[in-house]
Design a protein around this motif. Structure first.
Motif, short mmCIF file in Angstrom:
data_model
loop_
_atom_site.label_atom_id
_atom_site.label_comp_id
_atom_site.label_asym_id
_atom_site.label_seq_id
_atom_site.Cartn_x
_atom_site.Cartn_y
_atom_site.Cartn_z
N ASN A 34 0.81 -1.08 0.01
CA ASN A 34 0.14 0.00 0.11
C ASN A 34 0.88 1.36 0.20
O ASN A 34 0.96 2.03 0.82
N LEU A 35 1.53 1.47 -0.96
CA LEU A 35 2.49 2.62 -1.38
C LEU A 35 1.71 3.47 -1.94
O LEU A 35 1.09 3.31 -3.28
N TYR A 36 1.37 4.82 -1.48
CA TYR A 36 0.54 5.70 -2.27
C TYR A 36 1.28 6.88 -3.10
O TYR A 36 2.40 7.36 -2.90
N TYR A 37 0.42 7.07 -4.26
CA TYR A 37 1.23 8.19 -5.05
C TYR A 37 -0.21 9.08 -5.32
O TYR A 37 -1.25 8.98 -5.70
N ASN A 38 0.45 10.61 -5.50
CA ASN A 38 -0.61 11.75 -5.83
C ASN A 38 0.09 12.94 -6.19
O ASN A 38 1.00 13.16 -5.55
N ASN A 39 -0.24 13.20 -7.33
CA ASN A 39 0.11 14.54 -7.83
C ASN A 39 1.80 14.70 -7.75
O ASN A 39 2.30 15.63 -7.39
N GLY A 40 2.27 13.67 -8.45
CA GLY A 40 3.68 13.59 -8.50
C GLY A 40 4.60 13.31 -7.28
O GLY A 40 5.74 13.26 -7.47
N ARG A 41 3.87 12.94 -6.19
CA ARG A 41 4.78 12.46 -4.80
C ARG A 41 4.25 11.42 -4.36
O ARG A 41 2.97 10.50 -4.65
N TRP A 42 5.09 10.54 -3.65
CA TRP A 42 4.78 9.22 -2.91
C TRP A 42 4.70 9.29 -1.46
O TRP A 42 5.25 10.12 -0.72
N TYR A 43 3.72 8.88 -0.97
CA TYR A 43 3.29 8.57 0.34
C TYR A 43 3.26 7.22 1.13
O TYR A 43 2.95 6.31 0.67
N ALA A 44 3.57 7.31 2.42
CA ALA A 44 3.09 6.23 3.28
C ALA A 44 2.22 6.72 4.10
O ALA A 44 2.19 7.61 4.90
N ILE A 45 0.99 5.91 4.37
CA ILE A 45 -0.02 6.43 5.12
C ILE A 45 0.40 5.54 6.75
O ILE A 45 0.42 4.47 6.84
N VAL A 46 0.48 6.35 7.53
CA VAL A 46 0.87 5.99 8.82
C VAL A 46 -0.33 6.32 9.95
O VAL A 46 -0.54 7.51 10.07
N ASP A 47 -0.88 5.33 10.46
CA ASP A 47 -1.61 5.61 11.46
C ASP A 47 -1.38 4.98 13.04
O ASP A 47 -0.16 4.39 12.99
N GLY A 48 -2.01 5.71 13.84
CA GLY A 48 -1.42 5.64 15.22
C GLY A 48 -0.92 6.91 15.70
O GLY A 48 -0.43 7.66 15.05
N PRO A 49 -0.21 6.70 17.10
CA PRO A 49 0.31 7.85 17.82
C PRO A 49 1.74 7.89 17.40
O PRO A 49 2.20 9.14 17.75
N ASN A 50 2.51 7.05 16.97
CA ASN A 50 3.84 7.18 16.69
C ASN A 50 4.32 7.96 15.49
O ASN A 50 3.80 7.77 14.32
N HIS A 51 5.21 9.01 15.67
CA HIS A 51 5.56 9.88 14.52
C HIS A 51 6.68 9.13 13.75
O HIS A 51 7.66 8.33 14.19
N VAL A 52 6.67 9.21 12.36
CA VAL A 52 7.61 8.71 11.44
C VAL A 52 8.01 9.72 10.58
O VAL A 52 7.47 10.07 9.96
#
Length: 559
Positions: A174-192
């Motif tokens: 589940n690697l996300y792509y939108n408008n020329g950029r790549w995203y990782a969707i991280v849920d939960g309290p920990n910051h990455v």
């Protein structure tokens, strides 16, 4: 005295036992030799038949039952292409030839227009058997809109991004792509933190309370199956095909060892290049790296929209994808490059030699093999643009003292089949350090490369990049003459000469200095090169092993 009868009986029994043991020993030896022969034949049948695809999932309609027929078809295909595919000029447009493998259902040819730096394309209509201007849907795979195809669900029933990395690559779910950029969707309290997956690209972490709430709030498509991502790291030199070895070698080794990933993959993403940069040479190398079979086509490719500027090409949207839609890649593998902790060569010599053999197989040619005598055929590949040899006539005259010299010059539309035929008969390969040397790892065992390196060319191991690739094969000699004097390098632009010509090698580690030294010509020190040839060629022609004939690489110093 006569021994007792029982001793006679024991002697007969002993002789009988010895005969049985002797017979068993011979039978055992014959069995071992037979098994070894069968194993050797089986190994070669696997290695030189349809090896890569046998590890993946066959495409519908693919045939693997007749490799010899497939080889014959390949040979005829490339011979016909050489005969019929020619460059055609009509008015202010030039239609370029179209060779080799293409993604399934998506064959194109570049059309350059006078006065424009962005090419146009024509597309092959497989039904009408003609070139058309309309791009087929197969050239822009977009996946399935939410909620996905019937019966499909997210892996482990969650749309959040998962990643597993080792020293050579990372696998994403589940690697996300939108408008020329790549995203990782991280849920939960920990910051990455964000992280780079290559020299030029990063993954932005998007923190949400609930991944399901996020996907329910946006428009999304799922791109199912296994995807491979390529980031061509030296994007400002899009035709520098030698850098493909640095990506495809590690990828080939990783895919052989990766579990749970399809060979060939379902699609691949190519960043920072345009279709015109996917030369036939590139497509053939990608095919072998991905495990495309002899009678198969490349998987679909997602490629960025073209632009005139290489520095803005890096930010372009993938062709055919809507900027307002989030595209979720179900399963993706990204091989680490030199800048993210990876390597630049195959993980083993066996992988390297296997890859080389499979390239020849793609074109219906026998695999490289040791030769009884190294041919005294010296191939000099010239350059007509930057990094030319200014005293080329003297260089060729020198080379003729050691063998038959063949001068070649290949361009972006040169057939790889034609190039492989030349590499096959070459004993000694001579070229300036440019993309010309991309063919050097494809030489036959026992061949030798003599590389001409311009002054101040050493940043981040650039001067050893081709040597590292031939070294991975283990059976190709590689030597170099390096320009170490200011009067051996001539700058094409006066501003570069004024700015960086006086810099010593240890200071030429900036992008500005490195780029200036891509736009130079070279004057070869003929006596120095003669001494190198005289010391090495007798060893090469006599079949001396590579390790025994090796000498230190010339240092990047001024003398």
């Amino acid at each position: 005295s006569v021994p007792p009868p029982k001793n006679v009986n024991r002697s007969k029994q002993k002789n009988k036992t010895e005969n049985i043991l002797y017979f068993s020993w011979k039978a055992w030896l014959a069995l071992v030799l037979l098994s070894a022969s069968i194993g050797f034949i089986a190994y070669n049948l696997v290695l030189y038949s349809d090896l890569p695809s046998s590890r993946g999932t066959p495409k519908p309609g693919s045939s693997r039952s007749a490799p010899s027929r497939g080889l014959k078809q390949k040979v005829n295909q490339f011979k016909n292409e050489l005969k019929h595919e020619k460059e055609v000029v009509r008015g202010n447009k030039t239609y370029h030839p179209s060779f080799g493998l293409f993604p399934h259902g998506c064959k194109w040819r570049a059309v350059t227009v006078a006065g424009s730096s962005i090419p146009e394309y024509q597309w092959w209509d497989f039904k009408r058997k003609k070139w058309v201007d309309e791009r087929p849907a197969a050239c822009t795979p977009t996946g399935s809109p939410a909620p996905g195809p019937a019966g499909w669900n997210f892996y482990q029933n969650t749309p959040r991004t998962e990643v597993r990395c080792d020293n050579s690559h990372c696998m994403y779910t589940n690697l996300y792509y939108n408008n020329g950029r790549w995203y990782a969707i991280v849920d939960g309290p920990n910051h990455v933190q964000h992280w780079r997956f290559s020299r030029n690209q990063e993954i932005v972490t998007l923190h949400v309370q609930d991944a399901w709430q996020f996907v329910d709030s946006v428009k999304w498509n799922i791109i199912r199956g296994d995807t491979i991502m390529f980031d061509f790291i030296y994007f400002i030199h899009p035709t520098a095909i030698g850098h493909w070895w640095e990506m495809l070698g590690p990828l080939y080794s990783n895919l052989k060892r990766a579990r749970g990933f399809k060979r060939p993959c379902d699609q691949f993403v190519l960043l920072h290049l345009q279709r015109q940069h996917m030369l036939e040479w590139v497509r053939a190398m990608i095919a072998v790296a991905l495990g495309v079979g002899l009678q198969e086509e490349l998987p679909p490719v997602l490629i960025q929209e073209p632009t005139e500027n290489a520095h803005t090409q890096i930010t372009q949207q993938l062709e055919g994808l809507d900027r307002g839609t989030w595209y979720i890649f179900e399963h993706m593998i990204i091989t680490k490059d030199l800048y993210t902790g990876g390597g630049r060569t195959f993980l083993s010599q066996r992988d390297a030699q296997e890859f080389r053999s499979l390239i020849y197989q793609q074109y219906g040619l026998p695999p490289p093999a040791p030769r009884a005598l190294i041919p005294r055929t010296i191939t000099f590949q010239r350059k007509s643009a930057n990094r030319r040899v200014l005293n080329e006539e003297e260089l060729i005259a020198l080379l003729k003292e050691f063998g038959e010299v063949k001068v070649v010059e290949y361009g972006s539309t040169s057939s790889l089949y034609e190039q492989l035929l030349q590499m096959k008969e070459t004993g000694v390969y001579v070229s300036v350090h440019t993309s010309n040397l991309a063919n050097s790892p494809l030489l036959q065992p026992g061949s030798a490369v003599f590389e001409i390196i311009q002054r101040n060319w050493h940043w981040n191991g650039l001067d050893t990049s081709f040597r590292d690739q031939t070294a991975s094969m283990g059976d190709i000699h590689h030597y170099a003459w390096r320009a170490q004097r200011l009067n051996e390098t001539f700058y094409l632009y006066e501003r570069d000469r004024i700015k960086v010509a006086h810099w010593p090698p240890e200071q030429c580690g900036t992008e500005e200095c490195v780029e200036a030294h891509t736009k130079v010509d070279v004057k070869v020190d003929i006596p120095a090169l003669r001494a190198l040839l005289e010391s090495r060629l007798p060893l090469v022609f006599s079949g001396t092993p590579v390790a025994k004939a090796r000498i230190p690489w010339p240092p990047a110093v001024d003398v």
